[in-house]
Write an enzyme that holds these catalytic residues in place. Structure first.
Site, PDB file in Angstrom:
ATOM      1  N   ARG A  86       0.837  -1.199   0.000  1.00 54.11           N
ATOM      2  CA  ARG A  86       0.000   0.000   0.000  1.00 54.11           C
ATOM      3  C   ARG A  86       0.871   1.248   0.000  1.00 54.11           C
ATOM      4  NH1 ARG A  86      -5.083   1.480   3.906  1.00 54.11           N
ATOM      5  NH2 ARG A  86      -5.284   3.646   3.221  1.00 54.11           N
ATOM      6  N   ARG A 113      -6.953  -0.235  -2.496  1.00 52.30           N
ATOM      7  CA  ARG A 113      -5.735  -0.474  -1.713  1.00 52.30           C
ATOM      8  C   ARG A 113      -5.519  -1.969  -1.466  1.00 52.30           C
ATOM      9  NH1 ARG A 113     -10.009   2.525   0.339  1.00 52.30           N
ATOM     10  NH2 ARG A 113     -10.796   1.886   2.362  1.00 52.30           N
ATOM     11  N   ASP A 167      -5.903  -2.706   4.183  1.00 51.83           N
ATOM     12  CA  ASP A 167      -6.370  -1.734   5.163  1.00 51.83           C
ATOM     13  C   ASP A 167      -6.443  -2.465   6.490  1.00 51.83           C
ATOM     14  OD1 ASP A 167      -7.232   0.813   5.272  1.00 51.83           O
ATOM     15  OD2 ASP A 167      -9.290   0.411   4.621  1.00 51.83           O
ATOM     16  N   ASP A 175      -7.647  -1.612  10.297  1.00 48.69           N
ATOM     17  CA  ASP A 175      -8.232  -0.596  11.184  1.00 48.69           C
ATOM     18  C   ASP A 175      -8.334  -1.142  12.596  1.00 48.69           C
ATOM     19  OD1 ASP A 175      -8.712   1.422   9.369  1.00 48.69           O
ATOM     20  OD2 ASP A 175     -10.637   0.559   8.733  1.00 48.69           O
ATOM     21  N   GLY A 182     -25.671  30.138  20.943  1.00 49.77           N
ATOM     22  CA  GLY A 182     -26.726  29.283  20.400  1.00 49.77           C
ATOM     23  C   GLY A 182     -27.560  30.039  19.380  1.00 49.77           C
ATOM     24  N   GLY A 233     -17.082  35.980  14.296  1.00 49.70           N
ATOM     25  CA  GLY A 233     -17.581  36.580  13.057  1.00 49.70           C
ATOM     26  C   GLY A 233     -17.241  38.062  12.968  1.00 49.70           C
ATOM     27  N   SER A 285     -28.682  35.899  15.033  1.00 48.49           N
ATOM     28  CA  SER A 285     -29.665  35.126  15.806  1.00 48.49           C
ATOM     29  C   SER A 285     -30.887  35.980  16.114  1.00 48.49           C
ATOM     30  CB  SER A 285     -29.042  34.650  17.117  1.00 48.49           C
ATOM     31  OG  SER A 285     -27.898  33.879  16.845  1.00 48.49           O
TER      32      SER A 285
END
Ligand code: PAF
Length: 444
Positions: free
Chosen positions: A92, A102, A105, A107, A184, A300, A339
């Site tokens: 790989r 591949r 793998d 995992d 929120g 922001g 909001s």
């Protein structure tokens, strides 16, 4: 085999195997043999191999999948290093296409009953419950899916010390942490902060806390929208890992008296209309920052003065990490997302777009050569005055583009125009701002 002394410390772990390139079965058998030959690993059981359709990635051939149960004395990072080495030995390539075909793998699906969340490793595997190609072989090896620790996503934390501990664990696991403080009532503007944080960082923590310290007694603290379930869904959609949503008592306790004093960035504009507001914002953000100790915190540009105040606090108090200011996100007609837009009746909502028209007016005049600050402000005010539903204009000010310092006398150069105006009954204050010297888009 592990020696008996080691076996007493061994942990049961389950590895998922997959291959869809070359001799798939030989690749899986190679993985089992190599694991069995690795010091610190005893292969206890191997599932049958089964053919499964690929999930995600470019078009590619079917996989052969299976799983192995091992007893191991290796730590999860050491085990991961072994997995990667075996994948490489099977051919790989590290630079192969993401999620592409591949040879092998491997995992780490489960490591005892541990939950691990580091930059390199998330165990149990985050999508384990949705993936029958991993779940079926696990079942065959005796794992009851009901006993797999559930991964709440995002994890909601109410206790400040627990939030600090989680952030600390993520940082110790090598994760770059992004913090998105909010009150929120989340909208696309917040989502854009989260997306930016996701792009920059390994994990994102959002906070949802309507901070009483930043509201004056006559303001909208009680009626501020708190749609927690929808907020959580947005955080989940944007891949936020942690949501810190404390109660007021948990944040401040009953003896809380401290406040961060703010300076010249807080003078005038919002600072004049809401005298204690920025001290309250600075206080809560400093607390959130010291709990999370993020690499980056995202705010922001719509609340430009708040951003300038927080940059100053961050610098003066030598807080860790860095503040990232993010562009304003606008509705289809150009109104900046907030909001508080939900407070507006439809006619007032439609009328409110005059703020954007006022910003555009000033900018058009600047770009046409007008450099007199008073005349630019007057042009914007005139636009606002032409809208009968605009009940009051709190301020229209030209300031330096980033730190919002007052502009020197004489013809102006680069500048930001900031507006606060009220619409509806009871009045809703709307804020917006834009550079007058830059032809930035004022609608999406
Ligand atoms: O911008 C806001 O939503 C709030 O002022 C903040 C920064 C989350 C502090 O409460």
């Amino acid at each position: 085999m592990l020696e008996s002394k080691q076996m007493t410390r061994a942990v049961l772990a389950w590895l998922g195997l997959g291959s869809n390139l070359g001799d798939r079965e030989a690749n899986l058998r190679f993985a089992c043999e190599r694991l069995a030959r690795t010091p610190g690993i005893a292969v206890e059981a191997v599932s049958t191999f089964r053919e499964t359709a690929p999930v995600g990635g470019p078009p590619q051939g079917a996989f052969l999948n299976g799983a192995v149960r091992i007893a191991t004395t290796l730590s999860p990072p050491a085990l991961l290093a072994v997995q990667k080495a075996i994948e490489r030995e099977a051919g790989r390539r590290a630079d192969g296409p993401h999620h592409g075909p591949r040879e092998l793998d491997i995992d780490l699906l489960l490591y005892g009953d541990a939950t691990i969340d580091t930059r390199e490793l998330v165990v149990p595997h985050p999508r384990l419950r949705e993936r029958s190609f991993a779940l079926d072989p696990l079942r065959e090896l005796g794992v009851d899916p009901g006993t797999i620790p559930r991964r709440e996503s995002p994890r909601v934390i109410r206790d400040p010390a627990e939030f600090a501990a989680h952030c600390d664990a993520l940082r110790r696991g090598g994760c770059r942490l992004g913090l998105v403080p909010t009150m929120g009532a989340l909208h696309e503007g917040h989502a854009s902060l989260m997306r930016r944080a996701r792009a920059d960082c390994d994990r994102v923590a959002a906070t949802i806390f309507v901070n009483p310290l930043q509201f004056a007694p006559h303001e909208d603290l009680a009626r501020y929208p708190r749609p927690f379930a929808a907020d959580l869904a947005l955080c989940a959609r944007e891949g936020v890992a942690l949501v810190f949503a404390p109660s007021v008592e948990a944040m401040y306790g009953k003896d809380f008296i401290s406040r961060i004093a703010v300076g010249r960035e807080a003078v005038g504009m919002e600072g004049a209309v809401r005298p204690d507001h920025f001290s309250g914002v600075a206080t809560v953000v400093t607390i959130l920052w010291s709990l999370a100790r993020p690499d980056f915190g995202y705010f922001g540009q719509k609340d430009a003065q708040q951003l300038a105040v927080l940059r100053r606090v961050h610098q003066d108090l030598r807080l860790c990490g860095a503040i990232v200011g993010c562009p304003i996100v606008r509705e289809a007609d150009g109104l900046a997302m907030s909001s508080r837009n939900v407070y507006l009746q439809p006619e007032d909502r439609r009328a409110a777009v005059v703020i954007v028209a006022a910003l555009r007016e000033a900018r058009a005049r600047f770009l046409a050569g007008e450099r007199d600050a008073e005349r630019l402000v007057a042009a914007a005010r005139e636009r606002l005055a032409g809208e009968p539903r605009c009940r009051a204009v709190d301020y229209v000010e030209l300031r330096a583009p980033d730190d919002l310092a007052p502009l020197p006398k004489g013809p102006i150069g680069p500048a930001r125009l900031l507006i606060a105006a009220r619409f509806g009954d009871p009045a809703t204050r709307l804020l917006d701002n834009a550079r007058v010297d830059v032809d930035e888009v004022l609608a999406p």
